[in-house]
Design a protein around this motif. Structure first.
Motif, PDB file in Angstrom:
ATOM      1  N   UNK A 241       0.844  -1.195   0.000  1.00  0.00           N
ATOM      2  CA  UNK A 241       0.000   0.000   0.000  1.00  0.00           C
ATOM      3  C   UNK A 241       0.881   1.248   0.000  1.00  0.00           C
ATOM      4  N   UNK A 242       0.827   2.008  -1.095  1.00  0.00           N
ATOM      5  CA  UNK A 242       1.566   3.271  -1.170  1.00  0.00           C
ATOM      6  C   UNK A 242       0.695   4.372  -0.592  1.00  0.00           C
ATOM      7  N   UNK A 243       1.254   5.167   0.286  1.00  0.00           N
ATOM      8  CA  UNK A 243       0.498   6.242   0.921  1.00  0.00           C
ATOM      9  C   UNK A 243       1.432   7.405   1.235  1.00  0.00           C
ATOM     10  N   UNK A 244       0.853   8.521   1.604  1.00  0.00           N
ATOM     11  CA  UNK A 244       1.671   9.659   2.032  1.00  0.00           C
ATOM     12  C   UNK A 244       2.119   9.424   3.466  1.00  0.00           C
ATOM     13  N   UNK A 245       3.084  10.199   3.910  1.00  0.00           N
ATOM     14  CA  UNK A 245       3.582  10.032   5.272  1.00  0.00           C
ATOM     15  C   UNK A 245       2.503  10.322   6.307  1.00  0.00           C
ATOM     16  N   UNK A 246       1.633  11.273   5.990  1.00  0.00           N
ATOM     17  CA  UNK A 246       0.574  11.627   6.934  1.00  0.00           C
ATOM     18  C   UNK A 246      -0.497  10.542   7.030  1.00  0.00           C
ATOM     19  N   UNK A 247      -0.590   9.697   5.993  1.00  0.00           N
ATOM     20  CA  UNK A 247      -1.583   8.628   5.983  1.00  0.00           C
ATOM     21  C   UNK A 247      -1.060   7.333   6.595  1.00  0.00           C
ATOM     22  N   UNK A 248       0.236   7.281   6.896  1.00  0.00           N
ATOM     23  CA  UNK A 248       0.840   6.049   7.410  1.00  0.00           C
ATOM     24  C   UNK A 248       0.188   5.609   8.719  1.00  0.00           C
ATOM     25  N   UNK A 249      -0.132   6.571   9.591  1.00  0.00           N
ATOM     26  CA  UNK A 249      -0.747   6.219  10.881  1.00  0.00           C
ATOM     27  C   UNK A 249      -2.125   5.608  10.674  1.00  0.00           C
ATOM     28  N   UNK A 250      -2.882   6.141   9.686  1.00  0.00           N
ATOM     29  CA  UNK A 250      -4.214   5.609   9.400  1.00  0.00           C
ATOM     30  C   UNK A 250      -4.125   4.163   8.921  1.00  0.00           C
ATOM     31  N   UNK A 251      -3.144   3.884   8.072  1.00  0.00           N
ATOM     32  CA  UNK A 251      -2.922   2.519   7.603  1.00  0.00           C
ATOM     33  C   UNK A 251      -2.540   1.619   8.770  1.00  0.00           C
TER      34      UNK A 251
END
Length: 280
Positions: A241-251
């Motif tokens: 799953x590629x995501x932004x750094x800010x979305x890493x916590x949500x993942x």
């Protein structure tokens, strides 16, 4: 096509202003040489008063001849235009501007930041200021196993060390290193930091459920790969799953809620292209 040429010209103007300011206003005024051909031109200017821009062009001629086949005609023509515009600002415009006479440490930092910013603008339009770029490409083509970073570092270091006897103090070497380091950081952060992201690698026993939860919570697509555990021999799913750094916590929260026994790894990516990110 005309619009593209206009953008090339505007980027060259802006990049050349930053580049000339870094060389003339800060590095030259503070008495140190950054790495590369521009640093060597500054040394020649200090010794014999030769114009920095013209000397940069002259020093680039043999490098162009050596690396013509490696860099390609398009890149070479764009770089030639960039070098001519940079020479205009280096030798004609910025000599009329006041020089920075403050602390040499600040001069080194700002020199590197401005040089890096100028180089970024050149690179964004498929051009460069010439010099070391030509040489490293030629060397890399003949010796693919050699690191470009090491080649550039060795050449830059040789030029910076020349500043010791020329400018008369060891501080010239230290400030040259600081300037070069600052420019590399700016280039890396701006060119690659803009599109930087995070890749989540998840190993779980319930891949489809995990993928659904991630999509619902983080609104990110997931690639699911079926795998077998090397130690247990059990069927597993590997999710990318590629995501932004800010979305890493949500993942991370989505993974934790779905399967507390799942393996979760985050790795930095310099750039992410594709749907939901930026286009190549």
């Amino acid at each position: 096509m005309k619009k593209s040429h206009l953008y090339d010209f505007l980027y060259n103007i802006a990049g050349s202003i930053l580049y000339a300011a870094g060389i003339d206003t800060f590095a030259g005024a503070a008495g140190f040489a950054p790495g590369g051909v521009s640093g060597l031109a500054l040394i020649l200017n200090h010794l014999w008063g030769l114009p920095v821009g013209i000397m940069t062009l002259v020093l680039n001629v043999p490098l162009v001849l050596i690396s013509y086949k490696a860099v390609g005609e398009k890149f070479l023509l764009k770089t030639a235009v960039t070098m001519l515009i940079s020479t205009f600002f280096l030798d004609i415009v910025f000599p009329f501007f006041p020089l920075y006479r403050g602390q040499r440490l600040l001069a080194a930092v700002y020199s590197g930041v401005l040089l890096g910013g100028g180089m970024v603008l050149f690179y964004l339009r498929g051009s460069s200021s010439g010099g070391i770029d030509f040489l490293t490409m030629a060397i890399k083509k003949k010796h693919p196993s050699i690191s470009l970073g090491k080649i550039t570092l060795m050449i830059d270091l040789a030029v910076i060390l020349l500043g010791w006897p020329v400018f008369g103090d060891v501080d010239a070497v230290l400030y040259g290193l600081i300037s070069t380091f600052a420019s590399v950081v700016v280039i890396d952060k701006v060119l690659y930091g803009i599109g930087a992201g995070t890749l989540a690698i998840i190993i779980t026993s319930d891949g489809k459920k995990m993928a659904k939860v991630i999509r619902e919570n983080a609104d990110r697509g997931v690639t699911l790969i079926e795998a077998i555990g090397g130690y247990t021999g059990q069927q597993k799913s590997v999710l990318l799953c590629a995501c932004s750094k800010s979305e890493a916590y949500t993942v991370q929260e989505a993974v934790r809620k779905t399967d507390e026994t799942a393996f979760l790894m985050f790795t930095e990516t310099s750039e992410v292209f594709g749907e939901g990110f930026k286009h190549p």
